[in-house]
Design a protein around this motif. Sequence first.
Motif, PDB file in Angstrom:
ATOM      1  N   CYS A  62       0.856  -1.186   0.000  1.00 38.09           N
ATOM      2  CA  CYS A  62       0.000   0.000   0.000  1.00 38.09           C
ATOM      3  C   CYS A  62       0.897   1.242   0.000  1.00 38.09           C
ATOM      4  O   CYS A  62       2.077   1.164   0.349  1.00 38.09           O
ATOM      5  CB  CYS A  62      -0.873  -0.023   1.246  1.00 38.09           C
ATOM      6  N   CYS A  64       0.948   3.472   2.068  1.00 38.07           N
ATOM      7  CA  CYS A  64       1.396   3.701   3.447  1.00 38.07           C
ATOM      8  C   CYS A  64       2.465   2.685   3.866  1.00 38.07           C
ATOM      9  O   CYS A  64       2.997   2.741   4.971  1.00 38.07           O
ATOM     10  CB  CYS A  64       0.219   3.649   4.422  1.00 38.07           C
ATOM     11  N   CYS A  90      -5.680  -2.769   2.598  1.00 36.52           N
ATOM     12  CA  CYS A  90      -4.442  -2.648   3.364  1.00 36.52           C
ATOM     13  C   CYS A  90      -4.715  -3.034   4.816  1.00 36.52           C
ATOM     14  O   CYS A  90      -5.684  -2.567   5.413  1.00 36.52           O
ATOM     15  CB  CYS A  90      -3.942  -1.210   3.276  1.00 36.52           C
ATOM     16  N   CYS A  93      -3.912   0.568   6.978  1.00 35.02           N
ATOM     17  CA  CYS A  93      -4.765   1.757   6.913  1.00 35.02           C
ATOM     18  C   CYS A  93      -6.158   1.461   6.344  1.00 35.02           C
ATOM     19  O   CYS A  93      -7.029   2.316   6.368  1.00 35.02           O
ATOM     20  CB  CYS A  93      -4.092   2.867   6.096  1.00 35.02           C
ATOM     21  N   SER A  95      -7.192   1.111   3.290  1.00 35.70           N
ATOM     22  CA  SER A  95      -7.572   1.613   1.968  1.00 35.70           C
ATOM     23  C   SER A  95      -7.580   0.465   0.958  1.00 35.70           C
ATOM     24  O   SER A  95      -6.810  -0.492   1.077  1.00 35.70           O
ATOM     25  CB  SER A  95      -6.644   2.745   1.533  1.00 35.70           C
TER      26      SER A  95
END
Length: 143
Positions: A62, A64, A90, A93, A95
Motif C-alpha cells: 500500500c 502507506c 491494506c 490503513c 484503503s
Amino acid sequence: MSSSENPMAYLLEFGLRKVERERPELSSDGQYQALKDQLMRDADGHFQEIQATYATVLKTRCTCGGQLEPKDHEFGRAGDTIYDSVIAKCKACGSAQEFQFPKDGFISEARSAMALRDYLKQSYGIDYADIIMGELQARQHGA
Ligand SMILES: [Zn+2]
C-alpha cells in the motif's frame, strides 16, 4: 497442477465422471475426449492466472507501506466488457485497491466449457452443467 488444488477443475472432473458412468460409450468417443482435455487444460490455465494475480496482490505494498490482503472478488459485466477483479485492502490503513484478473484464461475456459456442453447436449442429450449444479445444491442441503 492437479485438480485437487483447483476447485473448478475438481468440479468439472467430478461432473464429467458422473456423466461417463451414466454413458460408458463416452470412453470411446474421441471428440468427447478431445473437448474434455481442452477444457481441463483451459481450466488449469485460468486457475494459474488467478493464482498469479493473487500472488501480485500479496507482493504489492500500500502507499502507506502496509501489507495488502485480498478481501473481495468482483465479477460482472459493464456494457460489452466483462470484468473480473480482486479487491485488496491494506491491513494497516484499510484503503482498498483493485487488481484486474487477466481475461484470456477466463474466456478460453468459458469457450471450451460451452463447446463441451453443446457437444454432449447434441450428441447425447446430456447437460453436464445441470448435473454439476444439481450436485452442488444437493451438497448445500446436506445430502
Ligand atoms: Zn495502507
